[in-house]
Scaffold this active site. Structure first.
Site, PDB file in Angstrom:
ATOM      1  N   LYS A  91      36.915  35.599  32.888  1.00  0.00           N
ATOM      2  CA  LYS A  91      37.213  35.654  34.321  1.00  0.00           C
ATOM      3  C   LYS A  91      35.974  35.265  35.117  1.00  0.00           C
ATOM      4  CE  LYS A  91      39.137  38.891  37.770  1.00  0.00           C
ATOM      5  NZ  LYS A  91      39.629  40.286  37.990  1.00  0.00           N
ATOM      6  N   SER A 166      44.064  40.786  40.225  1.00  0.00           N
ATOM      7  CA  SER A 166      43.329  39.589  40.607  1.00  0.00           C
ATOM      8  C   SER A 166      43.034  38.656  39.444  1.00  0.00           C
ATOM      9  CB  SER A 166      41.991  40.000  41.244  1.00  0.00           C
ATOM     10  OG  SER A 166      41.187  40.691  40.292  1.00  0.00           O
ATOM     11  N   SER A 190      44.022  45.091  37.791  1.00  0.00           N
ATOM     12  CA  SER A 190      43.901  43.630  37.720  1.00  0.00           C
ATOM     13  C   SER A 190      43.861  43.059  36.315  1.00  0.00           C
ATOM     14  CB  SER A 190      42.667  43.169  38.502  1.00  0.00           C
ATOM     15  OG  SER A 190      42.829  43.423  39.872  1.00  0.00           O
TER      16      SER A 190
END
Length: 522
Positions: A91, A166, A190
């Protein structure tokens, strides 16, 4: 080179554990595996206008260089770890030497950190080639990955739907077979919520169980890095690799990582005799809960009961206030954390128009206005207000008191049961753009995941099937006491094994086959 080798094997559709075993047996090289996944990314990922768009930056050259080094280690009989040579995606909130770290924001566009986060350093030390950085809501603020400054990621099950947020990029990359493993971060769900809506496995470790050093902070008391995979065993393997105490992180706990792989293997037997499972009454249904989600949750419960578990209703009354508490605590912390983006030291710098000699304050104002998106600005304003003189006690202070009450609810519940369970999210993936104009509706999607972050306890989301209404994935969440991460792996693996036995296949194996043409038409 394609993802299918001369042996006819499509290596992108194997679990990480299977890939590691194939590497150890000499059936494939890391270069072949890495190239296969790079080819898959090239075929289906696309960009902000078409395709999955799971990646913001693909490092083909660096990944292949790392893969060649892995093959050399294995040839010498000195693999760095069991997963040495298995590629991974990270990420874009984790700092990476030599690779951009943007956090999905224009504020950090093009920024290349001078150091690796501890998680990334551990991945490199273990020999996992890093394919690239995945898309995310800007500074991890969002539940749909639509708030990325670089365009939304799409759900591989339906390219018109969101992949969660997210960390939708990491979940979508794994679900689309672009990477067998990924790293996500979970501040209010998330990792778990994207896992639920993309049919992948997502784990939030106990707070402090995985180092936060080099993780660009959203909310320091809530953020936690963790694995995103297609199987529970793969998550356990990755979690054991990245977990453990880190002296560079003041929030890192000193306790050793539990035997997570052993727990996952034990759970995979499907035997849960004597296990006490608590169903959280407040997360069992009501307004806003999709019938197909509840139906799949009930079927998973029935499978646990049939395998010997005892299921009881457990009330955690203060959970109903979790969203309200979270959306005061998180904005307050993010308001403080994002103050460092002042256009003076690093990041975007914009000069105000029509001003010959602008002040530092004017430059800061212009830069933050141009660099931050609407959702980030919304939360900064809310957090600054909650921390302001005269309102601190009424808002932030009260939210922290509620946080304590929620933690006490969990403590009391775990005196009665071994684990707590609920659906991971109240609905399946909604359509892109559906909730962008309704932030409160977007926030409500985190109802079941936020409480674990407030209490600092571990949780896992495993696929529970497809909803009747739309044929999209549903997640089953398991929570355990702090430091009892092995329990979520044992029960998560049991649910996975029991449901796969019932279905006759793994859910992720049924994901639609994406093609370049489908991506172009999205």
């Amino acid at each position: 080179m394609s993802s299918t080798s001369t042996t006819g094997t499509d290596w992108t559709r194997r679990s990480a554990a299977e890939l590691a075993d194939a590497l150890a047996a000499g059936e494939v090289t890391s270069v072949e595996l890495t190239q296969a996944h790079l080819d898959r990314i090239a075929a289906v990922d696309g960009d902000a206008d078409a395709g999955v768009h799971a990646f913001l930056h693909v490092d083909a050259e660096g990944a292949l260089e790392q893969a060649r080094a892995s093959d050399a280690r294995r040839a010498a009989g000195e693999p760095a770890s069991y997963l040495d040579g298995v590629p991974i995606a990270v990420k874009d909130v984790m700092t990476t030497t030599g690779l951009p770290t943007t956090c999905g924001s224009k504020m950090l566009e093009g920024w290349v950190p001078p150091y690796d986060s501890t998680v990334v350093a551990k991945l490199k030390a273990a020999g996992l080639p890093i394919l690239g950085k995945t898309n995310m809501d800007e500074f991890a603020m969002g539940s749909s990955t639509e708030h990325s400054a670089y365009g939304p990621t799409r759900n591989p099950w339906d390219l018109t739907r969101i992949p969660g947020g997210s960390g939708g990029g990491s979940a979508a990359a794994v679900a689309a077979f672009e990477a067998p493993l990924a790293i996500g971060t979970d501040t209010g769900g998330s990792i778990r919520q994207p896992g639920a809506v993309t049919g992948t496995v997502g784990v939030k470790p106990t707070y402090g169980g995985v180092s936060r050093h080099g993780l660009v902070a959203l909310a320091n008391s809530l953020d936690q890095a963790g694995p995103v995979t297609r199987t529970v065993l793969d998550s356990a393997l990755l979690h054991e690799l990245i977990g453990g105490h880190d002296p560079l992180d003041s929030t890192s706990i000193s306790e050793a990582v539990p035997a997570l792989v052993d727990a996952a293997r034990q759970g995979a037997s499907g035997d849960v005799s004597g296990l006490r499972v608590g169903v959280i009454t407040e997360l069992r249904g009501g307004e806003g809960w999709q019938p197909g989600v509840l139906a799949r949750f009930d079927e998973a419960l029935e499978a646990l009961v049939a395998a010997g578990a005892e299921v009881v209703e457990v009330s955690c009354p203060n959970i109903v206030h979790a969203i309200a508490a979270y959306y005061l605590i998180l904005p307050a912390e993010c308001s403080s954390n994002l103050a460092k983006f002042d256009a003076m030291r690093y990041g975007l710098r914009v000069l105000p128009e029509g001003v010959e000699s602008p002040s530092a304050e004017a430059v800061m104002r212009a830069s933050r206005d141009a660099g931050f998106g609407d959702e980030v600005k919304r939360r900064i304003i809310l957090g600054t207000y909650a921390l302001s003189s005269g309102y601190y006690d009424a808002y932030y202070g009260q939210a922290q008191k509620l946080r304590t009450l929620i933690s006490r609810d969990f403590t009391a519940a775990f005196e009665q049961v071994d684990v707590l369970v609920s659906p991971t999210a109240p609905t399946t993936a909604f359509a892109l753009g559906e909730k962008l104009d309704d932030p409160l509706a977007m926030y409500a999607g985190d109802l079941a995941t936020i409480p674990a972050n407030l209490a600092g306890i571990p949780g896992i989301s495993v696929p529970a099937g497809l909803a009747d209404e739309d044929g999209l994935p549903v997640g089953f969440q398991v929570l355990a006491p702090a430091l009892a991460d092995d329990r979520v792996y044992r029960v998560g693996a049991a649910v996975e094994a029991l449901l796969e036995k019932k279905w006759g296949h793994a859910l992720w194996a049924q994901a639609p086959e994406l093609t370049t043409r489908q991506g172009a038409d999205a």
